[in-house]
Design a protein around this motif. Structure first.
Motif, PDB file in Angstrom:
ATOM      1  N   LEU A   1       0.820  -1.224   0.000  1.00 19.44           N
ATOM      2  CA  LEU A   1       0.000   0.000   0.000  1.00 19.44           C
ATOM      3  C   LEU A   1       0.851   1.270   0.000  1.00 19.44           C
ATOM      4  N   GLY A   2       2.152   1.115   0.242  1.00 21.53           N
ATOM      5  CA  GLY A   2       3.009   2.300   0.319  1.00 21.53           C
ATOM      6  C   GLY A   2       2.896   2.996   1.662  1.00 21.53           C
ATOM      7  N   ALA A   3       2.542   2.254   2.699  1.00 25.26           N
ATOM      8  CA  ALA A   3       2.445   2.832   4.049  1.00 25.26           C
ATOM      9  C   ALA A   3       3.852   3.061   4.593  1.00 25.26           C
ATOM     10  N   ASP A   4       3.970   3.960   5.561  1.00 19.48           N
ATOM     11  CA  ASP A   4       5.263   4.236   6.187  1.00 19.48           C
ATOM     12  C   ASP A   4       5.712   3.091   7.078  1.00 19.48           C
ATOM     13  N   ALA A   5       4.747   2.486   7.776  1.00 24.40           N
ATOM     14  CA  ALA A   5       5.117   1.477   8.763  1.00 24.40           C
ATOM     15  C   ALA A   5       4.045   0.404   8.869  1.00 24.40           C
ATOM     16  N   ALA A   6       4.472  -0.799   9.237  1.00 22.86           N
ATOM     17  CA  ALA A   6       3.535  -1.918   9.370  1.00 22.86           C
ATOM     18  C   ALA A   6       2.480  -1.620  10.432  1.00 22.86           C
ATOM     19  N   LYS A   7       2.841  -0.811  11.427  1.00 20.51           N
ATOM     20  CA  LYS A   7       1.870  -0.555  12.507  1.00 20.51           C
ATOM     21  C   LYS A   7       0.705   0.340  12.060  1.00 20.51           C
ATOM     22  N   GLU A   8       0.767   0.820  10.839  1.00 19.07           N
ATOM     23  CA  GLU A   8      -0.376   1.577  10.306  1.00 19.07           C
ATOM     24  C   GLU A   8      -1.456   0.644   9.743  1.00 19.07           C
ATOM     25  N   ILE A   9      -1.177  -0.657   9.759  1.00 15.57           N
ATOM     26  CA  ILE A   9      -2.114  -1.660   9.220  1.00 15.57           C
ATOM     27  C   ILE A   9      -2.850  -2.334  10.379  1.00 15.57           C
ATOM     28  N   TYR A  10      -4.167  -2.241  10.386  1.00 15.91           N
ATOM     29  CA  TYR A  10      -4.994  -2.905  11.411  1.00 15.91           C
ATOM     30  C   TYR A  10      -5.859  -3.941  10.713  1.00 15.91           C
ATOM     31  N   PHE A  11      -5.813  -5.183  11.199  1.00 13.98           N
ATOM     32  CA  PHE A  11      -6.636  -6.223  10.582  1.00 13.98           C
ATOM     33  C   PHE A  11      -8.061  -6.160  11.136  1.00 13.98           C
ATOM     34  N   THR A  12      -9.005  -6.331  10.233  1.00 17.93           N
ATOM     35  CA  THR A  12     -10.431  -6.283  10.588  1.00 17.93           C
ATOM     36  C   THR A  12     -11.126  -7.513  10.003  1.00 17.93           C
ATOM     37  N   SER A  13     -12.437  -7.582  10.194  1.00 22.22           N
ATOM     38  CA  SER A  13     -13.208  -8.693   9.636  1.00 22.22           C
ATOM     39  C   SER A  13     -13.622  -8.429   8.190  1.00 22.22           C
ATOM     40  N   GLY A  14     -13.177  -7.325   7.611  1.00 24.46           N
ATOM     41  CA  GLY A  14     -13.528  -7.065   6.210  1.00 24.46           C
ATOM     42  C   GLY A  14     -13.656  -5.583   5.925  1.00 24.46           C
ATOM     43  N   GLY A  15     -14.172  -5.294   4.738  1.00 19.46           N
ATOM     44  CA  GLY A  15     -14.312  -3.912   4.305  1.00 19.46           C
ATOM     45  C   GLY A  15     -15.336  -3.141   5.129  1.00 19.46           C
ATOM     46  N   SER A  16     -16.445  -3.789   5.463  1.00 17.22           N
ATOM     47  CA  SER A  16     -17.498  -3.082   6.201  1.00 17.22           C
ATOM     48  C   SER A  16     -16.990  -2.624   7.566  1.00 17.22           C
ATOM     49  N   GLU A  17     -16.300  -3.519   8.266  1.00 18.57           N
ATOM     50  CA  GLU A  17     -15.792  -3.134   9.589  1.00 18.57           C
ATOM     51  C   GLU A  17     -14.761  -2.012   9.470  1.00 18.57           C
ATOM     52  N   ALA A  18     -13.894  -2.099   8.481  1.00 20.12           N
ATOM     53  CA  ALA A  18     -12.879  -1.057   8.297  1.00 20.12           C
ATOM     54  C   ALA A  18     -13.548   0.296   8.027  1.00 20.12           C
ATOM     55  N   ASP A  19     -14.571   0.298   7.177  1.00 18.44           N
ATOM     56  CA  ASP A  19     -15.301   1.541   6.896  1.00 18.44           C
ATOM     57  C   ASP A  19     -15.923   2.098   8.182  1.00 18.44           C
ATOM     58  N   ASN A  20     -16.593   1.226   8.925  1.00 16.90           N
ATOM     59  CA  ASN A  20     -17.239   1.653  10.183  1.00 16.90           C
ATOM     60  C   ASN A  20     -16.218   2.274  11.134  1.00 16.90           C
ATOM     61  N   GLN A  21     -15.096   1.571  11.328  1.00 17.93           N
ATOM     62  CA  GLN A  21     -14.119   2.045  12.317  1.00 17.93           C
ATOM     63  C   GLN A  21     -13.474   3.362  11.872  1.00 17.93           C
ATOM     64  N   ALA A  22     -13.160   3.469  10.601  1.00 16.11           N
ATOM     65  CA  ALA A  22     -12.529   4.699  10.111  1.00 16.11           C
ATOM     66  C   ALA A  22     -13.451   5.896  10.335  1.00 16.11           C
ATOM     67  N   ILE A  23     -14.708   5.719   9.951  1.00 18.14           N
ATOM     68  CA  ILE A  23     -15.641   6.852   9.990  1.00 18.14           C
ATOM     69  C   ILE A  23     -15.992   7.216  11.438  1.00 18.14           C
ATOM     70  N   VAL A  24     -16.291   6.206  12.232  1.00 17.62           N
ATOM     71  CA  VAL A  24     -16.641   6.463  13.634  1.00 17.62           C
ATOM     72  C   VAL A  24     -15.446   7.108  14.363  1.00 17.62           C
ATOM     73  N   SER A  25     -14.247   6.638  14.068  1.00 18.96           N
ATOM     74  CA  SER A  25     -13.055   7.191  14.729  1.00 18.96           C
ATOM     75  C   SER A  25     -12.878   8.664  14.404  1.00 18.96           C
ATOM     76  N   MET A  26     -12.987   9.003  13.119  1.00 21.02           N
ATOM     77  CA  MET A  26     -12.767  10.405  12.740  1.00 21.02           C
ATOM     78  C   MET A  26     -13.916  11.294  13.216  1.00 21.02           C
ATOM     79  N   ALA A  27     -15.117  10.723  13.286  1.00 20.26           N
ATOM     80  CA  ALA A  27     -16.244  11.499  13.803  1.00 20.26           C
ATOM     81  C   ALA A  27     -16.016  11.824  15.278  1.00 20.26           C
ATOM     82  N   LYS A  28     -15.578  10.816  16.055  1.00 20.47           N
ATOM     83  CA  LYS A  28     -15.329  11.046  17.489  1.00 20.47           C
ATOM     84  C   LYS A  28     -14.181  12.021  17.683  1.00 20.47           C
ATOM     85  N   LEU A  29     -13.135  11.833  16.891  1.00 19.55           N
ATOM     86  CA  LEU A  29     -11.981  12.731  16.988  1.00 19.55           C
ATOM     87  C   LEU A  29     -12.415  14.169  16.708  1.00 19.55           C
TER      88      LEU A  29
END
Ligand SMILES: *Cc1c(COP(=O)(O)O)cnc(C)c1O
Length: 396
Positions: free
Chosen positions: A57-85
Motif C-alpha cells: 500500500l506504500g504505508a510508512d510502517a507496518a503498525k499503520e495496518i490494522y486487521f479487521t473482519s472485512g471492508g465493512s468493519e474497516a469503513d465503520n471504524q474509520a468513519i466512527v473514529s474520525m467522527a469522534k476525533l
C-alpha cells in the motif's frame, strides 16, 4: 455452461492463498498472543503479513495496518473514529458522496442520529464526483471526508489524489473505501494523500471475513469492538491468522500479476460492452474513461433487473443488478439514481464483473444469452409494449 461474472461481489480464493493459509489451519494453530514458541509462529506470520500489506500500500510502517473482519468493519471504524476525533474539537460535519457502499452510508446515517451533520456530494452522469463540489462543501467544522476509490456497481474511479490534496489543504482527514481498487489498479496511500483506507480480502481472491484498515501514523483510532489488546488495542479478538496470511498472499499475487491480469480482462470487458451495446435501447452506466478493468454496468429499457438475473442464472450466468430485491427494498440502486438515471431505467440494470479467471468462452456465452433474455423479457412486458407503440416515450 457455468459463468461466474460477479467478481465485484466476491471472488474465488486463489490456489496461492489456500496454500499460504493451510499450515495455519493445520499444524500451526497457536494463538499469537501466547508466550510459548508455538504461538510465536502465528505471531510471526501475522507480522509478516502486516509488513507485506504495508509495503504494497506504500504505508510508512507496518503498525499503520490494522486487521479487521472485512471492508465493512474497516469503513465503520474509520468513519466512527474520525467522527469522534472531530467532535472532541467541536467538529461534527462529515462529507461523503451519494454513491458510497452501504457500509459507509449507513454508518453516516447512524452518526447523523447522534447529532452529526452529513453532506453527501452529488455524483455526475459520468459516475465521478467533482472537486469543485467537494471544495464548496467543506466547512470550518468538517471532521472527515470519505470518498470511495472505485464504485462497486459501475466501476468508476474517483479523483482520489485531488481529493487528498483538498483535504490536506483544509486539515481534514481523508478516508477512502478502496475495496474495489486494491489488487486491481495501482494505488499508493502516500502518493495519493490517503489518511485512512479500507480494503477487503475477498475482492481479490482471499477468503471472506478478513480485511484491513490502514490509518496513517498519528491518527487516533477508536475501537468499535472492545476486549483484548490485539491490534495495538484498537481491535479486540483473536486474530484470524489463516485469513490474514491468505489475504497477504492473495494481495501480493494480485499486485505482481496486475498488468497481465488487466491485459487479459480489458479485451473481455470491451467485447461485452461492444456486443451488449448493440441491444436497442440500452445504455452503458458511468464513464469508461476512469474505470476499473472488470466492471460492466448497463441498463436495458423495459425490463426488470431481477427477472434478467433469474433467467441468466437459469442459463448458467452469475451476474448482479443494483435494483429492488437484492437490497430488500423496491427502490432501484442508489448508485444508478445518483448518476441521474430515471427510476424506470435504473430498474433494468445489469452488472457483469469480469476477473482474470474468466475466459473469452465465458464472454461468448454471455453475449449470446443476454440479448436472448432481454428480447424475451421485452416480449412479455406491458411496459415495453407501451414504449413500442408510442404510449410512453423511450428514455434511452
Ligand atoms: C464489498 C465492499 C465492501 C464490503 O466489504 P466486506 O468485506 O464484504 O465487508 C465495502 N465497500 C465496497 C466498495 C465493496 O465493494
Amino acid at each position: 455452461m457455468f459463468v461466474y461474472a460477479d467478481n465485484a461481489a466476491t471472488t474465488a480464493v486463489s490456489k496461492t492463498a489456500i496454500e499460504a493459509m493451510l499450515p495455519y489451519l493445520t499444524e500451526s494453530y497457536g494463538n499469537p498472543s501466547s508466550l510459548y514458541s508455538f504461538g510465536q509462529d502465528a505471531k510471526e506470520a501475522l507480522e509478516a503479513a502486516r509488513q507485506t500489506i504495508a509495503d504494497i500500500l506504500g504505508a510508512d510502517a507496518a503498525k499503520e495496518i490494522y486487521f479487521t473482519s472485512g471492508g465493512s468493519e474497516a469503513d465503520n471504524q474509520a468513519i466512527v473514529s474520525m467522527a469522534k476525533l472531530g467532535s472532541l474539537k467541536g467538529k461534527k460535519h462529515l462529507i461523503s458522496t451519494k454513491f458510497e457502499h452501504h457500509a459507509v452510508l449507513h454508518t453516516l446515517k447512524a452518526l447523523e442520529k447522534q447529532g452529526y451533520e452529513v453532506t453527501l456530494l452529488d455524483v455526475h452522469e459520468d459516475g465521478v464526483v467533482r472537486i469543485e463540489d467537494l471544495e464548496a462543501a467543506i466547512r470550518p467544522d468538517t471532521a472527515l471526508v470519505t470518498v470511495m476509490f472505485a464504485n462497486n456497481e459501475i466501476g468508476t474511479i474517483q479523483p482520489v489524489k485531488e481529493i487528498g490534496e483538498v483535504c490536506h489543504r483544509n486539515g481534514i482527514p481523508f478516508h477512502c473505501d478502496a475495496v474495489q481498487a486494491v489488487g486491481h489498479i495501482p494505488l499508493n496511500v502516500k502518493e495519493l494523500g490517503i489518511d485512512l483506507l479500507s480494503l477487503s480480502g475477498h475482492k481479490f481472491h482471499a477468503p471472506k471475513g478478513v480485511g484491513v484498515l490502514y490509518a496513517r501514523k498519528g491518527l487516533p483510532l477508536f475501537n468499535i469492538i472492545e476486549g483484548g489488546a490485539q491490534e495495538r488495542g484498537k481491535r479486540a479478538g483473536t486474530e484470524n491468522i489463516p485469513g490474514i496470511v491468505a489475504m497477504a498472499a492473495a494481495l501480493k499475487e494480485s499486485v505482481e500479476n496486475m498488468e497481465a491480469n488487466t491485459a487479459r480482462i480489458i479485451p473481455m470487458r470491451d467485447r461485452l460492452f461492444a456486443e451488449l451495446s448493440k441491444i436497442p435501447h440500452s445504455k452503458i452506466n458511468g464513464s469508461l474513461e476512469h474505470h476499473v478493468p472488470g466492471t460492466v454496468n448497463m441498463c436495458f429499457e423495459g425490463i426488470e433487473g431481477e427477472s434478467l438475473l433469474l433467467l441468466l442464472d437459469a442459463k448458467g450466468v452469475c451476474a448482479s443488478s443494483g435494483s429492488a430485491c437484492t437490497s430488500g427494498s423496491l427502490d432501484p440502486s442508489h448508485v444508478l439514481l445518483s448518476i441521474g438515471l430515471p427510476h424506470e431505467v435504473a430498474h433494468g440494470s445489469l452488472r457483469l464483473s469480469i476477473g482474470e479467471y474468466n475466459t473469452m468462452e465465458d464472454i461468448d456465452h454471455i453475449i449470446k444469452v443476454v440479448p436472448e433474455v432481454v428480447a424475451y423479457l421485452r416480449s412479455i412486458s406491458p411496459v415495453w409494449e407501451d414504449l413500442e407503440n408510442g404510449k410512453r416515450p423511450h428514455l434511452i
